[in-house]
Design an enzyme around this catalytic site. Structure first.
Site, mmCIF file in Angstrom:
data_model
loop_
_atom_site.group_PDB
_atom_site.id
_atom_site.type_symbol
_atom_site.label_atom_id
_atom_site.label_comp_id
_atom_site.label_asym_id
_atom_site.label_seq_id
_atom_site.Cartn_x
_atom_site.Cartn_y
_atom_site.Cartn_z
ATOM 1 N N ASP A 160 92.359 -72.273 10.691
ATOM 2 C CA ASP A 160 93.564 -73.072 10.910
ATOM 3 C C ASP A 160 94.622 -72.250 11.652
ATOM 4 O O ASP A 160 94.458 -71.038 11.855
ATOM 5 C CB ASP A 160 94.099 -73.552 9.565
ATOM 6 C CG ASP A 160 94.479 -75.021 9.585
ATOM 7 O OD1 ASP A 160 94.874 -75.516 10.664
ATOM 8 O OD2 ASP A 160 94.390 -75.678 8.529
ATOM 9 N N TRP A 193 93.182 -74.361 17.350
ATOM 10 C CA TRP A 193 94.030 -73.826 18.411
ATOM 11 C C TRP A 193 94.695 -74.914 19.265
ATOM 12 O O TRP A 193 95.935 -74.971 19.354
ATOM 13 C CB TRP A 193 93.165 -72.883 19.216
ATOM 14 C CG TRP A 193 93.749 -72.163 20.376
ATOM 15 C CD1 TRP A 193 95.037 -72.173 20.826
ATOM 16 C CD2 TRP A 193 93.024 -71.293 21.253
ATOM 17 N NE1 TRP A 193 95.156 -71.369 21.934
ATOM 18 C CE2 TRP A 193 93.939 -70.817 22.212
ATOM 19 C CE3 TRP A 193 91.696 -70.872 21.310
ATOM 20 C CZ2 TRP A 193 93.550 -69.937 23.228
ATOM 21 C CZ3 TRP A 193 91.319 -69.988 22.316
ATOM 22 C CH2 TRP A 193 92.238 -69.537 23.261
ATOM 23 N N PRO A 194 93.941 -75.815 19.915
ATOM 24 C CA PRO A 194 94.623 -76.770 20.808
ATOM 25 C C PRO A 194 95.522 -77.747 20.078
ATOM 26 O O PRO A 194 96.542 -78.197 20.631
ATOM 27 C CB PRO A 194 93.472 -77.484 21.516
ATOM 28 C CG PRO A 194 92.292 -77.284 20.644
ATOM 29 C CD PRO A 194 92.477 -75.971 19.963
ATOM 30 N N TYR A 196 97.532 -77.182 17.513
ATOM 31 C CA TYR A 196 98.847 -76.585 17.271
ATOM 32 C C TYR A 196 99.624 -76.373 18.563
ATOM 33 O O TYR A 196 100.851 -76.523 18.592
ATOM 34 C CB TYR A 196 98.695 -75.283 16.483
ATOM 35 C CG TYR A 196 98.350 -75.545 15.038
ATOM 36 C CD1 TYR A 196 99.344 -75.840 14.111
ATOM 37 C CD2 TYR A 196 97.031 -75.555 14.604
ATOM 38 C CE1 TYR A 196 99.042 -76.124 12.790
ATOM 39 C CE2 TYR A 196 96.707 -75.843 13.286
ATOM 40 C CZ TYR A 196 97.719 -76.131 12.383
ATOM 41 O OH TYR A 196 97.404 -76.435 11.079
ATOM 42 N N ASP A 222 95.086 -84.625 11.622
ATOM 43 C CA ASP A 222 94.101 -84.753 10.552
ATOM 44 C C ASP A 222 93.755 -86.211 10.298
ATOM 45 O O ASP A 222 94.611 -87.099 10.356
ATOM 46 C CB ASP A 222 94.662 -84.189 9.243
ATOM 47 C CG ASP A 222 94.688 -82.677 9.201
ATOM 48 O OD1 ASP A 222 94.311 -82.044 10.208
ATOM 49 O OD2 ASP A 222 95.094 -82.129 8.167
#
Length: 412
Positions: A160, A193-194, A196, A222
């Site tokens: 995460d 990664w992408p 966030y 999510d």
């Protein structure tokens, strides 16, 4: 000059380690399995809420279900523990420790149990000092944690990206991946990664870099045990297709998050939509539920090997969406088997997200079919062949509200 050459050698050595991560030979098809977060979330209050308890008993029970009820044979193999699995502090040696009450025999015991059944084991960390739920993260401990996960025989690591800045995201995932690779233990590397970069820092993700350094990546919010949330995910992938498809394929997958079967959240028709789009996207198929709560129809969908064949096709093509009319999308996916070396089979998923029944028509020959000998058509959900068609034949289909149909055209 000597200093310059020394720096070049160091840079080359670092990049060589990273390159090995990029082609680790894993996830040649989208991962299939089970992940704890979507349904159990941070299930630590086992005394007051035993039905949502994230513990050893739960994880072993999922492995048993996969092994005894046909899921393993269908391709479901990864069993992944998400956040909240550890103690709230590292031990005196700086190592993470599994929660002593909920996982009394530790993670290596669970890994061994899962591996004896021929299944694979996954875990979770965060690149910050804390996980999203406040447990110890891996920042400052990348090498130690990578070695620890390898010692525990982890096969899949979800990482995460809560609580860190944009610049750190763009370096930390690469560095942690290099440390994982250096252990010599093959681990599917799943990155957030992408997500966030785009939704927390409001910048454009560099999907080229992400796809070079990760096997799987989250690029949207999510999932939740909610049909409107599933619809939003589907809509996102339909509108973002042009930005995502070119980075997607064997070893490198866009991840729309978990399947919410077994949570009493979907009707049968909504379940068809959910799994149809995921299969057409060549997305990971990761359940998140009480495996005892899957109903008969959900289990039938999950064990439909004609559907799984589309989802797991070795070519790994992400289906292209075409809007036929309001709220009705046609997803088109070429795949194996081929006739000769140029006539692919092609699957067509018709998806109606509206609350109204509708009738649509389309000519499959306008969407990439090229065999002048025609095609034979299979209804994937019914698992029956229905007719043969030519390149000029039209399909007229009645679609129920919030429902999907999949037709696969095999070249004659």
């Amino acid at each position: 000059m000597a200093v310059y050459l020394f720096v070049l050698i160091l840079v080359f050595a670092y990049l060589s380690g990273v390159v090995e991560v990029l082609d680790n030979g894993l996830a040649r098809r989208p991962p299939m399995g089970w992940m704890s977060w979507g349904y159990y979330m941070c299930g630590v209050d086992c005394d007051n809420n035993p039905h949502k308890c994230l513990d050893e008993k739960l994880i072993l029970s999922v492995a048993d279900k996969f092994y005894t009820e046909g899921y393993q044979e269908a391709g479901f193999e990864y069993i992944i523990i998400d956040d909240c699995w550890s103690e709230k502090a590292r031990d005196d040696n700086g190592r993470l420790v599994a929660d002593k009450k909920r996982f009394p025999r530790g993670m290596k015991y669970i890994a061994d149990y899962i591996h004896k059944l021929g299944l694979k084991f996954g875990m979770y960390t965060n690149i910050a000092t804390k996980t999203c739920m406040g447990y110890p993260g891996s920042r400052g401990h990348f090498e130690v944690d990578a070695k620890m996960f390898a010692e525990w025989d982890v096969d899949y690591l979800k990482v995460d990206g809560c609580f860190v800045k944009e610049d750190y995201l763009n370096t930390a995932y690469i560095k942690l991946g290099a440390h994982l690779n250096a252990t010599g233990r093959p681990m599917v590397y799943s990155c957030s990664w992408p997500y966030y970069i785009q939704f927390i820092h409001h910048k454009k993700p560099d999907y080229g870099a992400v796809s070079r350094h990760c096997n799987v990546w989250r690029s949207y919010h999510d999932v939740a045990t909610s049909w409107p949330v599933v619809k939003a995910i589907i809509a996102h992938y339909a509108t973002q297709y042009e930005h995502l498809y070119r980075f997607h394929g064997p070893g490198h997958w866009n991840d729309p998050d978990m399947l919410i079967f077994g949570t009493n959240s979907l009707t049968d028709s909504q379940s068809r939509v959910h799994i149809a789009v995921y299969a057409m996207l060549a997305a990971p198929l990761l359940l998140s539920c009480d495996m005892n709560s899957l109903n008969t129809y959900e289990k039938k969908l999950l064990l439909n090997l004609d559907l799984i064949a589309i989802a797991q096709d070795p070519l790994g093509v992400m289906a292209k969406p075409y809007v036929l009319q309001y709220s009705v999308t046609l997803w088109v996916k070429p795949h194996l088997p081929r006739k000769g070396d140029k006539y692919h089979s092609v699957s067509f998923a018709l998806v109606n997200l509206s609350k109204d029944e509708t009738t649509v028509s389309f000519i499959p020959g306008h969407y990439g079919l090229n065999s002048t000998d025609g095609y034979t058509v299979m209804d994937i959900f019914a698992q029956v062949f229905i007719k043969n068609i030519s390149l000029s034949d039209s399909f007229q289909v009645s679609l129920s509200a919030e429902d999907s149909l999949i037709y696969t055209m095999f070249p004659l």
